[in-house]
Design a protein around this motif. Structure first.
Motif, PDB file in Angstrom:
ATOM      1  N   UNK A 217       1.744 -24.363 -13.746  1.00  0.00           N
ATOM      2  CA  UNK A 217       0.946 -23.196 -14.158  1.00  0.00           C
ATOM      3  C   UNK A 217      -0.409 -23.634 -14.702  1.00  0.00           C
ATOM      4  N   UNK A 218      -1.461 -23.405 -13.922  1.00  0.00           N
ATOM      5  CA  UNK A 218      -2.796 -23.891 -14.255  1.00  0.00           C
ATOM      6  C   UNK A 218      -3.790 -22.739 -14.312  1.00  0.00           C
ATOM      7  N   UNK A 219      -4.915 -23.007 -14.929  1.00  0.00           N
ATOM      8  CA  UNK A 219      -6.031 -22.066 -14.869  1.00  0.00           C
ATOM      9  C   UNK A 219      -6.624 -22.112 -13.464  1.00  0.00           C
ATOM     10  N   UNK A 220      -7.470 -21.150 -13.126  1.00  0.00           N
ATOM     11  CA  UNK A 220      -8.036 -21.086 -11.775  1.00  0.00           C
ATOM     12  C   UNK A 220      -8.877 -22.325 -11.461  1.00  0.00           C
ATOM     13  N   UNK A 221      -9.607 -22.831 -12.454  1.00  0.00           N
ATOM     14  CA  UNK A 221     -10.431 -24.026 -12.232  1.00  0.00           C
ATOM     15  C   UNK A 221      -9.543 -25.242 -11.972  1.00  0.00           C
ATOM     16  N   UNK A 222      -8.516 -25.416 -12.811  1.00  0.00           N
ATOM     17  CA  UNK A 222      -7.613 -26.549 -12.633  1.00  0.00           C
ATOM     18  C   UNK A 222      -6.806 -26.420 -11.349  1.00  0.00           C
ATOM     19  N   UNK A 223      -6.544 -25.192 -10.926  1.00  0.00           N
ATOM     20  CA  UNK A 223      -5.802 -24.985  -9.682  1.00  0.00           C
ATOM     21  C   UNK A 223      -6.588 -25.528  -8.493  1.00  0.00           C
ATOM     22  N   UNK A 224      -7.896 -25.306  -8.477  1.00  0.00           N
ATOM     23  CA  UNK A 224      -8.737 -25.840  -7.404  1.00  0.00           C
ATOM     24  C   UNK A 224      -8.724 -27.361  -7.416  1.00  0.00           C
ATOM     25  N   UNK A 225      -8.778 -27.941  -8.610  1.00  0.00           N
ATOM     26  CA  UNK A 225      -8.741 -29.401  -8.722  1.00  0.00           C
ATOM     27  C   UNK A 225      -7.408 -29.942  -8.226  1.00  0.00           C
ATOM     28  N   UNK A 226      -6.305 -29.260  -8.559  1.00  0.00           N
ATOM     29  CA  UNK A 226      -4.975 -29.701  -8.122  1.00  0.00           C
ATOM     30  C   UNK A 226      -4.863 -29.663  -6.598  1.00  0.00           C
ATOM     31  N   UNK A 227      -5.375 -28.587  -5.986  1.00  0.00           N
ATOM     32  CA  UNK A 227      -5.315 -28.455  -4.528  1.00  0.00           C
ATOM     33  C   UNK A 227      -6.093 -29.573  -3.849  1.00  0.00           C
ATOM     34  N   UNK A 228      -7.310 -29.826  -4.335  1.00  0.00           N
ATOM     35  CA  UNK A 228      -8.134 -30.881  -3.735  1.00  0.00           C
ATOM     36  C   UNK A 228      -7.509 -32.254  -3.956  1.00  0.00           C
ATOM     37  N   UNK A 229      -6.943 -32.477  -5.131  1.00  0.00           N
ATOM     38  CA  UNK A 229      -6.294 -33.752  -5.431  1.00  0.00           C
ATOM     39  C   UNK A 229      -5.125 -34.000  -4.489  1.00  0.00           C
ATOM     40  N   UNK A 230      -4.337 -32.970  -4.215  1.00  0.00           N
ATOM     41  CA  UNK A 230      -3.218 -33.118  -3.284  1.00  0.00           C
ATOM     42  C   UNK A 230      -3.701 -33.462  -1.879  1.00  0.00           C
ATOM     43  N   UNK A 231      -4.796 -32.837  -1.453  1.00  0.00           N
ATOM     44  CA  UNK A 231      -5.350 -33.143  -0.131  1.00  0.00           C
ATOM     45  C   UNK A 231      -5.781 -34.603  -0.050  1.00  0.00           C
ATOM     46  N   UNK A 232      -6.442 -35.091  -1.102  1.00  0.00           N
ATOM     47  CA  UNK A 232      -6.903 -36.478  -1.111  1.00  0.00           C
ATOM     48  C   UNK A 232      -5.729 -37.452  -1.146  1.00  0.00           C
ATOM     49  N   UNK A 233      -4.689 -37.121  -1.899  1.00  0.00           N
ATOM     50  CA  UNK A 233      -3.519 -37.999  -1.960  1.00  0.00           C
ATOM     51  C   UNK A 233      -2.806 -38.058  -0.611  1.00  0.00           C
ATOM     52  N   UNK A 234      -2.744 -36.932   0.084  1.00  0.00           N
ATOM     53  CA  UNK A 234      -2.134 -36.920   1.417  1.00  0.00           C
ATOM     54  C   UNK A 234      -2.939 -37.786   2.381  1.00  0.00           C
ATOM     55  N   UNK A 235      -4.269 -37.684   2.307  1.00  0.00           N
ATOM     56  CA  UNK A 235      -5.121 -38.518   3.160  1.00  0.00           C
ATOM     57  C   UNK A 235      -4.945 -39.992   2.826  1.00  0.00           C
ATOM     58  N   UNK A 236      -4.850 -40.294   1.539  1.00  0.00           N
ATOM     59  CA  UNK A 236      -4.674 -41.684   1.116  1.00  0.00           C
ATOM     60  C   UNK A 236      -3.360 -42.256   1.637  1.00  0.00           C
ATOM     61  N   UNK A 237      -2.277 -41.484   1.553  1.00  0.00           N
ATOM     62  CA  UNK A 237      -0.987 -41.958   2.062  1.00  0.00           C
ATOM     63  C   UNK A 237      -1.043 -42.194   3.566  1.00  0.00           C
ATOM     64  N   UNK A 238      -1.721 -41.289   4.289  1.00  0.00           N
ATOM     65  CA  UNK A 238      -1.826 -41.448   5.735  1.00  0.00           C
ATOM     66  C   UNK A 238      -2.605 -42.712   6.087  1.00  0.00           C
ATOM     67  N   UNK A 239      -3.694 -42.973   5.362  1.00  0.00           N
ATOM     68  CA  UNK A 239      -4.496 -44.169   5.616  1.00  0.00           C
ATOM     69  C   UNK A 239      -3.695 -45.430   5.298  1.00  0.00           C
TER      70      UNK A 239
END
Length: 239
Positions: A147-169
């Motif tokens: 449960x995050x604020x709207x600003x932190x929610x955007x950061x969480x979404x972007x962080x997950x995308x970057x972590x997925x890319x990192x795992x793939x690389x």
């Protein structure tokens, strides 16, 4: 037009939060336990140097560890505790481990049966021998947002995308490393099979001795190359 509901961030809610142990009783004084990325290993116990110190005589000095695999699993490992760890009212084997699931109840410290099992109640209820109520509900956020604020929610979404890319690389790099090792092994094998037989050359002194024994070279001098000594020298019949 209906108002959009606001997400209220609870204590400990943060974009890096991946799991929480929340006290079951709202009146308890025991601390909430939050696990944050990138730290993957947390120690729990009465030892003040523990990552999560629990100050109580009913807690073992070294109680357990909480281990995240970096993806979807958080495992609790009992460190041969005397007072025990209870998952969903079943005691974890001392020295054993278990992968926690969202919604699990986790009890730390010495427990006993409250009373005889009631009809249809299996396993029976538990209660604490000592006053501290170290009873928690486990929440996991590896595949969903806390449960995050709207600003932190955007950061969480972007962080997950970057972590997925990192795992793939990382997976691609590991695949390339294995392919490179196979290529190097095959190349070395072929080189070993194709290595020419090198003739053994005698050194200059040995050649000179042979010439003296044969009475020297007749006629003009001729160059002899001593490969073993790395020298090129003209040997005449005076040897």
């Amino acid at each position: 037009m209906a108002a959009t509901p606001t997400i209220v961030a609870t204590e400990g809610a943060h974009p890096l939060l991946y799991a929480s142990l929340v006290p079951i009783s709202p009146l308890t004084k025991v601390p909430r336990i939050d696990l944050y990325k990138p730290k993957a290993l947390y120690s729990v116990g009465r030892n003040p140097r523990s990552d999560i110190p629990l100050v109580s005589q009913c807690i073992d000095w070294s109680l357990c560890t909480l281990q995240w695999d970096g993806r979807d699993e958080v495992r609790i490992v009992d460190l041969f505790s005397a007072n025990g760890i209870w998952i969903n009212r079943r005691r974890l084997t001392p020295g054993g481990s278990r992968v926690l699931q969202d919604g699990d109840t986790v009890f730390f410290s010495l427990c006993r049966l409250r009373d005889a099992p009631r009809h249809g109640e299996n396993p029976p209820r538990l209660r604490y021998e000592v006053g501290e109520n170290y009873a928690y509900t486990y929440h996991q956020y590896t595949d969903r947002s806390p449960p995050l604020s709207s600003i932190d929610q955007s950061a969480w979404t972007r962080l997950n995308e970057l972590e997925s890319s990192h795992r793939r690389i990382e997976e691609e790099l590991e695949k390339l490393r294995r392919e490179r090792e196979d290529v190097l092994k095959e190349r070395q094998s072929l080189r070993s099979a194709c290595t020419p037989v090198v003739r053994a050359f005698r050194c200059r002194k040995t050649v000179a001795q042979d010439i003296r024994q044969l009475g020297g070279y007749p006629g003009a001098t001729r160059p002899l190359c001593c490969f073993a000594c790395g020298l090129s020298r003209t040997l005449s019949s005076e040897y």
